[in-house]
Design a protein around this motif. Structure first.
Motif, PDB file in Angstrom:
ATOM      1  N   TYR A 193       0.837  -1.202   0.000  1.00 28.64           N
ATOM      2  CA  TYR A 193       0.000   0.000   0.000  1.00 28.64           C
ATOM      3  C   TYR A 193       0.872   1.251   0.000  1.00 28.64           C
ATOM      4  CZ  TYR A 193      -3.727   3.215   1.394  1.00 28.64           C
ATOM      5  OH  TYR A 193      -4.623   4.256   1.441  1.00 28.64           O
ATOM      6  N   GLN A 194       1.927   1.242   0.807  1.00 33.83           N
ATOM      7  CA  GLN A 194       2.840   2.382   0.808  1.00 33.83           C
ATOM      8  C   GLN A 194       3.494   2.534  -0.562  1.00 33.83           C
ATOM      9  OE1 GLN A 194       5.706   3.575   4.035  1.00 33.83           O
ATOM     10  NE2 GLN A 194       7.241   2.772   2.596  1.00 33.83           N
ATOM     11  N   MET A 195       3.942   1.429  -1.147  1.00 37.25           N
ATOM     12  CA  MET A 195       4.604   1.499  -2.452  1.00 37.25           C
ATOM     13  C   MET A 195       3.676   2.074  -3.512  1.00 37.25           C
ATOM     14  SD  MET A 195       6.567  -2.187  -2.304  1.00 37.25           S
ATOM     15  CE  MET A 195       6.945  -2.180  -4.060  1.00 37.25           C
ATOM     16  N   ALA A 196       2.401   1.673  -3.472  1.00 34.21           N
ATOM     17  CA  ALA A 196       1.448   2.195  -4.453  1.00 34.21           C
ATOM     18  C   ALA A 196       1.267   3.698  -4.304  1.00 34.21           C
ATOM     19  CB  ALA A 196       0.102   1.490  -4.291  1.00 34.21           C
ATOM     20  N   ASN A 197       1.354   4.184  -3.078  1.00 38.90           N
ATOM     21  CA  ASN A 197       1.097   5.596  -2.825  1.00 38.90           C
ATOM     22  C   ASN A 197       2.290   6.500  -3.103  1.00 38.90           C
ATOM     23  OD1 ASN A 197      -1.581   5.265  -2.005  1.00 38.90           O
ATOM     24  ND2 ASN A 197      -0.989   4.826   0.101  1.00 38.90           N
ATOM     25  N   ILE A 198       3.503   5.940  -3.070  1.00 39.20           N
ATOM     26  CA  ILE A 198       4.669   6.825  -3.211  1.00 39.20           C
ATOM     27  C   ILE A 198       5.449   6.576  -4.500  1.00 39.20           C
ATOM     28  CG2 ILE A 198       4.894   7.085  -0.720  1.00 39.20           C
ATOM     29  CD1 ILE A 198       7.310   5.222  -0.792  1.00 39.20           C
ATOM     30  N   GLY A 199       4.855   5.820  -5.441  1.00 37.42           N
ATOM     31  CA  GLY A 199       5.474   5.848  -6.751  1.00 37.42           C
ATOM     32  C   GLY A 199       5.873   4.564  -7.422  1.00 37.42           C
ATOM     33  N   ASP A 200       5.541   3.389  -6.873  1.00 35.43           N
ATOM     34  CA  ASP A 200       5.881   2.140  -7.542  1.00 35.43           C
ATOM     35  C   ASP A 200       4.650   1.245  -7.609  1.00 35.43           C
ATOM     36  OD1 ASP A 200       7.088  -0.025  -8.707  1.00 35.43           O
ATOM     37  OD2 ASP A 200       8.230  -0.627  -6.938  1.00 35.43           O
ATOM     38  N   PRO A 201       3.615   1.658  -8.359  1.00 37.20           N
ATOM     39  CA  PRO A 201       2.368   0.892  -8.360  1.00 37.20           C
ATOM     40  C   PRO A 201       2.495  -0.504  -8.948  1.00 37.20           C
ATOM     41  CG  PRO A 201       2.293   2.632 -10.001  1.00 37.20           C
ATOM     42  CD  PRO A 201       3.507   2.874  -9.180  1.00 37.20           C
ATOM     43  N   ASN A 202       3.372  -0.685  -9.946  1.00 42.82           N
ATOM     44  CA  ASN A 202       3.515  -2.022 -10.534  1.00 42.82           C
ATOM     45  C   ASN A 202       4.143  -2.986  -9.537  1.00 42.82           C
ATOM     46  OD1 ASN A 202       2.440  -1.377 -13.117  1.00 42.82           O
ATOM     47  ND2 ASN A 202       4.364  -0.372 -13.645  1.00 42.82           N
ATOM     48  N   GLY A 203       5.197  -2.530  -8.850  1.00 49.41           N
ATOM     49  CA  GLY A 203       5.779  -3.363  -7.808  1.00 49.41           C
ATOM     50  C   GLY A 203       4.798  -3.602  -6.675  1.00 49.41           C
ATOM     51  N   ALA A 204       3.997  -2.592  -6.356  1.00 44.30           N
ATOM     52  CA  ALA A 204       2.997  -2.727  -5.298  1.00 44.30           C
ATOM     53  C   ALA A 204       1.953  -3.781  -5.659  1.00 44.30           C
ATOM     54  CB  ALA A 204       2.322  -1.381  -5.045  1.00 44.30           C
ATOM     55  N   ALA A 205       1.519  -3.771  -6.909  1.00 46.37           N
ATOM     56  CA  ALA A 205       0.507  -4.741  -7.332  1.00 46.37           C
ATOM     57  C   ALA A 205       1.051  -6.166  -7.217  1.00 46.37           C
ATOM     58  CB  ALA A 205       0.069  -4.444  -8.763  1.00 46.37           C
ATOM     59  N   LEU A 206       2.308  -6.362  -7.625  1.00 46.88           N
ATOM     60  CA  LEU A 206       2.909  -7.690  -7.517  1.00 46.88           C
ATOM     61  C   LEU A 206       3.001  -8.119  -6.058  1.00 46.88           C
ATOM     62  CD1 LEU A 206       4.362 -10.127  -8.721  1.00 46.88           C
ATOM     63  CD2 LEU A 206       6.492  -8.798  -8.656  1.00 46.88           C
ATOM     64  N   LEU A 207       3.452  -7.216  -5.201  1.00 44.79           N
ATOM     65  CA  LEU A 207       3.588  -7.548  -3.783  1.00 44.79           C
ATOM     66  C   LEU A 207       2.224  -7.812  -3.150  1.00 44.79           C
ATOM     67  CD1 LEU A 207       5.548  -7.885  -1.442  1.00 44.79           C
ATOM     68  CD2 LEU A 207       5.360  -5.428  -1.012  1.00 44.79           C
ATOM     69  N   ALA A 208       1.215  -7.024  -3.508  1.00 48.05           N
ATOM     70  CA  ALA A 208      -0.119  -7.216  -2.945  1.00 48.05           C
ATOM     71  C   ALA A 208      -0.706  -8.565  -3.363  1.00 48.05           C
ATOM     72  CB  ALA A 208      -1.042  -6.087  -3.385  1.00 48.05           C
ATOM     73  N   ARG A 209      -0.507  -8.942  -4.617  1.00 46.92           N
ATOM     74  CA  ARG A 209      -1.005 -10.245  -5.071  1.00 46.92           C
ATOM     75  C   ARG A 209      -0.250 -11.380  -4.385  1.00 46.92           C
ATOM     76  NH1 ARG A 209      -1.317  -7.458 -10.154  1.00 46.92           N
ATOM     77  NH2 ARG A 209       0.748  -8.238 -10.738  1.00 46.92           N
ATOM     78  N   THR A 210       1.048 -11.189  -4.168  1.00 46.05           N
ATOM     79  CA  THR A 210       1.827 -12.198  -3.461  1.00 46.05           C
ATOM     80  C   THR A 210       1.308 -12.394  -2.046  1.00 46.05           C
ATOM     81  OG1 THR A 210       3.797 -11.644  -4.758  1.00 46.05           O
ATOM     82  CG2 THR A 210       4.156 -12.811  -2.692  1.00 46.05           C
ATOM     83  N   ALA A 211       0.957 -11.296  -1.374  1.00 44.02           N
ATOM     84  CA  ALA A 211       0.413 -11.393  -0.019  1.00 44.02           C
ATOM     85  C   ALA A 211      -0.886 -12.190  -0.009  1.00 44.02           C
ATOM     86  CB  ALA A 211       0.193  -9.998   0.552  1.00 44.02           C
ATOM     87  N   VAL A 212      -1.742 -11.961  -0.996  1.00 46.96           N
ATOM     88  CA  VAL A 212      -3.002 -12.711  -1.065  1.00 46.96           C
ATOM     89  C   VAL A 212      -2.727 -14.197  -1.241  1.00 46.96           C
ATOM     90  CG1 VAL A 212      -5.097 -13.090  -2.428  1.00 46.96           C
ATOM     91  CG2 VAL A 212      -4.354 -10.758  -1.918  1.00 46.96           C
ATOM     92  N   ARG A 213      -1.821 -14.528  -2.156  1.00 48.06           N
ATOM     93  CA  ARG A 213      -1.526 -15.939  -2.417  1.00 48.06           C
ATOM     94  C   ARG A 213      -0.861 -16.609  -1.217  1.00 48.06           C
ATOM     95  NH1 ARG A 213      -1.634 -17.908  -7.560  1.00 48.06           N
ATOM     96  NH2 ARG A 213       0.044 -19.375  -7.064  1.00 48.06           N
ATOM     97  N   GLY A 214      -0.075 -15.861  -0.476  1.00 50.76           N
ATOM     98  CA  GLY A 214       0.654 -16.456   0.642  1.00 50.76           C
ATOM     99  C   GLY A 214      -0.119 -16.517   1.942  1.00 50.76           C
ATOM    100  N   ALA A 215      -1.294 -15.896   1.986  1.00 46.99           N
ATOM    101  CA  ALA A 215      -2.056 -15.813   3.236  1.00 46.99           C
ATOM    102  C   ALA A 215      -2.916 -17.048   3.432  1.00 46.99           C
ATOM    103  CB  ALA A 215      -2.909 -14.551   3.243  1.00 46.99           C
ATOM    104  N   GLU A 216      -2.269 -18.169   3.609  1.00 52.04           N
ATOM    105  CA  GLU A 216      -3.013 -19.422   3.783  1.00 52.04           C
ATOM    106  C   GLU A 216      -3.811 -19.374   5.086  1.00 52.04           C
ATOM    107  OE1 GLU A 216      -0.107 -22.470   3.758  1.00 52.04           O
ATOM    108  OE2 GLU A 216       0.561 -22.070   1.700  1.00 52.04           O
ATOM    109  N   GLY A 217      -5.089 -19.704   4.994  1.00 55.94           N
ATOM    110  CA  GLY A 217      -5.932 -19.724   6.174  1.00 55.94           C
ATOM    111  C   GLY A 217      -6.481 -18.374   6.571  1.00 55.94           C
ATOM    112  N   ALA A 218      -6.346 -17.355   5.710  1.00 56.27           N
ATOM    113  CA  ALA A 218      -6.865 -16.030   6.044  1.00 56.27           C
ATOM    114  C   ALA A 218      -8.384 -16.075   6.181  1.00 56.27           C
ATOM    115  CB  ALA A 218      -6.472 -15.019   4.970  1.00 56.27           C
TER     116      ALA A 218
END
Length: 359
Positions: A193-218
């Motif tokens: 979220y911080q990355m998306a807000n301060i200038g790296d939205p593409n990297g932020a999107a990749l990291l955000a999707r990774t968090a979703v995939r890695g959150a087993e049992g959320a």
């Protein structure tokens, strides 16, 4: 607090009050008669026009934050009698983290960050020097992860982005020690979220999707939160398809709520989800679709949460500006500035400046 009685005592008509305060007459009528909540900015406007105090001073959250800095923490109290710690200390710290998290709703980041970093440093020191069982250790590492996430969030709000990233990354390590993948995903998602807000939205999107995939049992609400951050990063990346897919998945996840959720998602409700959807719409050039969502959410929002009210008002102002209604945008941004004065934040300053530039 009787707004109508104070106005009538000053022999001022509702029409004149509306002119002096720049609020709509119909809106003030609903506030005065109890049909709408009484926001702080309306009270402040009445006080300025009438020249009389209309509200009792609430508990000073800044003073409360300062008390945290000078008071003994549970770590200090529990370790005076030895270095072996048990479940009672973990329970005390868990309660402490919850209180700090809720203070973030009403205390500015510059005031609160020293209290959080003090607590985090003591908890990290405890893990290095004390002895404890494996079960207690997992709880303590989880607490360090949660404190690291909170420290990162508050540091980011203060504009200290490098420090925030450092807090988030160290928190991921603590979550890994606690074998808590969902907490680790929360830390990575917050960083995205911080990355998306301060200038790296593409990297932020990749990291955000990774968090979703890695959150087993959320749990459903946690999954909705992580997907919101995918939606925001996608919108900042100008990826409409990815944004709408993520927002649909947010709604689907949130509708499945009902079981136990981690305390750190206490704030995520339907209004917050609508605000994020509206923000994404504005980012993707659909400002008229965003306005009703923001107006509805703001009508329900606690006025003492001044930072969030300020931020959401800036998005409402931007929706008006992008739709071509500059007078409405100016009115809203003036309301936002009054709230911003009550709870300074780098985020609100940046948003106010960005929207002012459109006007």
């Amino acid at each position: 607090m009787e707004l109508r009685a104070a106005r009538e005592a000053a022999e001022m008509s509702l029409s004149r009050m509306a002119q002096r305060t720049h609020f709509a007459k119909s809106y003030l009528s609903m506030v005065e008669t109890g049909k709408r909540p009484v926001p702080d900015d309306v009270v402040t406007a009445y006080e300025q026009v009438l020249g009389v105090p209309l509200s009792e001073g609430p508990c000073d959250p800044v003073r409360l934050a300062h008390e945290w800095l000078v008071s003994d923490s549970p770590v200090a109290v529990h370790t005076r009698s030895g270095r072996r710690v048990g479940g009672s200390l973990a329970s005390a710290l868990e309660a402490r983290v919850v209180e700090l998290r809720h203070l973030d709703d009403v205390v500015s980041s510059n005031e609160l960050l020293p209290a959080i970093t003090k607590e985090l440093a003591e908890a990290q020191g405890l893990l290095r020097t004390a002895s404890y069982s494996d079960a207690v250790g997992r709880r303590l590492f989880t607490l360090v992860g949660e404190l690291s996430q909170l420290a990162g969030w508050v540091a980011s709000d203060a504009g200290q982005y490098a420090d925030a990233q450092r807090f988030y990354i160290s928190g991921v390590r603590a979550a890994d020690e606690a074998r808590n993948r969902v907490l680790g995903a929360q830390l990575l998602s917050s960083l995205s979220y911080q990355m998306a807000n301060i200038g790296d939205p593409n990297g932020a999107a990749l990291l955000a999707r990774t968090a979703v995939r890695g959150a087993e049992g959320a749990t459903p609400v946690v999954r909705a939160l992580f997907l919101e951050r995918v939606a925001w990063a996608s919108a900042k990346s100008k990826d409409p398809d990815g944004t709408w897919r993520a927002l649909d998945a947010v709604d689907e996840a949130f509708e499945r709520r009902g079981g136990d959720e981690p305390e750190w998602v206490y704030w995520l409700n339907r209004d917050e989800i609508d605000v994020m959807a509206a923000r994404c719409m504005i980012e993707l050039d659909r400002p008229r679709d965003a306005e009703p969502l923001l107006s509805s959410a703001l009508a329900n929002y606690p006025p003492d949460h001044a930072r969030e009210v300020t931020l959401y008002l800036t998005w409402l102002a931007e929706s008006h500006a992008r739709a071509g209604d500059l007078d409405a945008a100016r009115d809203v941004i003036e309301r936002a500035r009054r709230y911003a004065d009550a709870m300074p934040s780098a985020r609100t300053e940046n948003r106010l400046a960005a929207v002012a530039g459109m006007l």
